[in-house]
Design a protein around this motif. Structure first.
Motif, short mmCIF file in Angstrom:
data_model
loop_
_atom_site.label_atom_id
_atom_site.label_comp_id
_atom_site.label_asym_id
_atom_site.label_seq_id
_atom_site.Cartn_x
_atom_site.Cartn_y
_atom_site.Cartn_z
N VAL A 201 5.44 2.24 -10.33
CA VAL A 201 6.26 1.94 -9.14
C VAL A 201 5.94 2.86 -7.96
O VAL A 201 5.85 2.38 -6.81
N PRO A 202 5.78 4.18 -8.17
CA PRO A 202 5.49 5.05 -7.01
C PRO A 202 4.26 4.65 -6.21
O PRO A 202 4.16 4.98 -5.02
N TYR A 203 3.30 3.96 -6.82
CA TYR A 203 2.11 3.55 -6.08
C TYR A 203 2.44 2.57 -4.95
O TYR A 203 1.66 2.41 -4.02
N PHE A 204 3.59 1.90 -5.05
CA PHE A 204 3.99 0.96 -4.01
C PHE A 204 4.58 1.68 -2.79
O PHE A 204 4.69 1.09 -1.71
N VAL A 205 5.01 2.94 -2.98
CA VAL A 205 5.67 3.65 -1.88
C VAL A 205 4.87 4.85 -1.38
O VAL A 205 5.05 5.29 -0.24
N LEU A 206 3.97 5.38 -2.23
CA LEU A 206 3.17 6.53 -1.80
C LEU A 206 2.00 6.07 -0.94
O LEU A 206 1.43 5.01 -1.19
N PRO A 207 1.64 6.84 0.09
CA PRO A 207 0.51 6.46 0.95
C PRO A 207 -0.80 6.42 0.16
O PRO A 207 -1.10 7.36 -0.59
N THR A 213 -0.34 10.78 -3.79
CA THR A 213 -0.83 9.77 -4.72
C THR A 213 -1.74 10.39 -5.76
O THR A 213 -1.68 10.04 -6.95
N TRP A 216 0.38 12.25 -8.23
CA TRP A 216 1.06 11.31 -9.14
C TRP A 216 0.07 10.73 -10.14
O TRP A 216 0.41 10.51 -11.30
#
Length: 246
Positions: A201-207, A213, A216
């Motif tokens: 999920v974080p890949y959708f919000v991190l630049p 990124t 993460w």
């Protein structure tokens, strides 16, 4: 639910022995990430330009990642199951055990790949037209593919910690030890699959391409590796060594 107990037990293995987990895996994991970065390959090995030189770099990075992951897996199994005591800053390199672990893992991967081809063909013809081409459909399709494959992989891979201990085990021993537990392993695979989706999920919000990124990538990759190896340790301990889930 027994599957949830196995998953939580495996997560506790990592965070309940966090210092040892970092000691056993930290330098090796960072080393393989540095190899990937030095070769210009992203940590997830998924962003390489399609040139022969890039393909060679990606192959070298993948081999470094494979060797490091096998080293970590064998060392972690041995530590958790009480064969190697803690203390060494870098775990011993058990070459023969790692080699045996690799070949058993490769055989299991071939089995899973063949099953995956069959499931993929069926899903493409029957299921995909029903769920459509939305992002939600893509997630559902991924889970429909991943969960059965994880179930097959977990049942066969229950022997791998035994290989790390130097035990004489056959490829079918893990499958035989989990007879009657397919439902539990299927639920465990579903939990693992959902956990993997949540880690993405974080890949959708991190630049894209940012340091956040990258961090993460490293953190999520390490967590997936350690919890995945711990799940196999738990399956071996519970179903083959008959240890209770505590």
């Amino acid at each position: 639910m027994k599957a949830w107990q196995i998953f939580i037990h495996s997560v506790r293995q990592v965070f309940g022995n966090f210092n040892d987990a970092l000691r056993i895996s930290g330098l090796i994991f960072i080393g393989q990430m540095m190899v990937a970065l030095a070769l210009g390959v992203s940590p997830n090995l998924g962003e390489v330009a399609p040139t022969p030189e890039a393909a060679i770099r990606a192959m070298v990075a993948a081999l470094a990642y494979l060797l490091g992951s096998l080293w970590i897996a064998v060392s972690w199994h041995r530590f958790v199951l009480g064969r190697d005591p803690g203390g060494a800053f870098v775990p011993p390199f058990h070459g023969a055990l790692i080699w045996g672990y690799f070949w058993r893992s490769l055989a299991i991967a071939v089995i899973v790949m063949l099953v995956g081809m069959a499931i993929g063909m069926l899903a493409g013809m029957v299921i995909m037209p029903l769920i459509g081409g939305t992002w939600l459909g893509g997630v559902l399709m991924t889970l429909l593919l991943v969960v059965p494959l994880l179930t097959v992989m977990y049942r066969f891979s229950a022997i791998l910690p035994g290989v790390a201990l130097g035990q004489e085990v056959s490829l079918s021993d893990g499958w035989a030890a989990t007879v009657g537990e397919t439902g539990t392993v299927l639920q465990l695979a579903a939990i693992s699959g959902v956990a993997g989706v949540l880690l993405g999920v974080p890949y959708f919000v991190l630049p894209a391409g940012s340091i956040l990124t990258l961090l993460w990538d490293v953190a999520a990759g390490w967590l997936q590796l350690m919890v995945g190896v711990s799940i196999l340790t738990t399956l071996y301990g519970h179903y083959i060594e008959k240890r209770p889930l505590v």
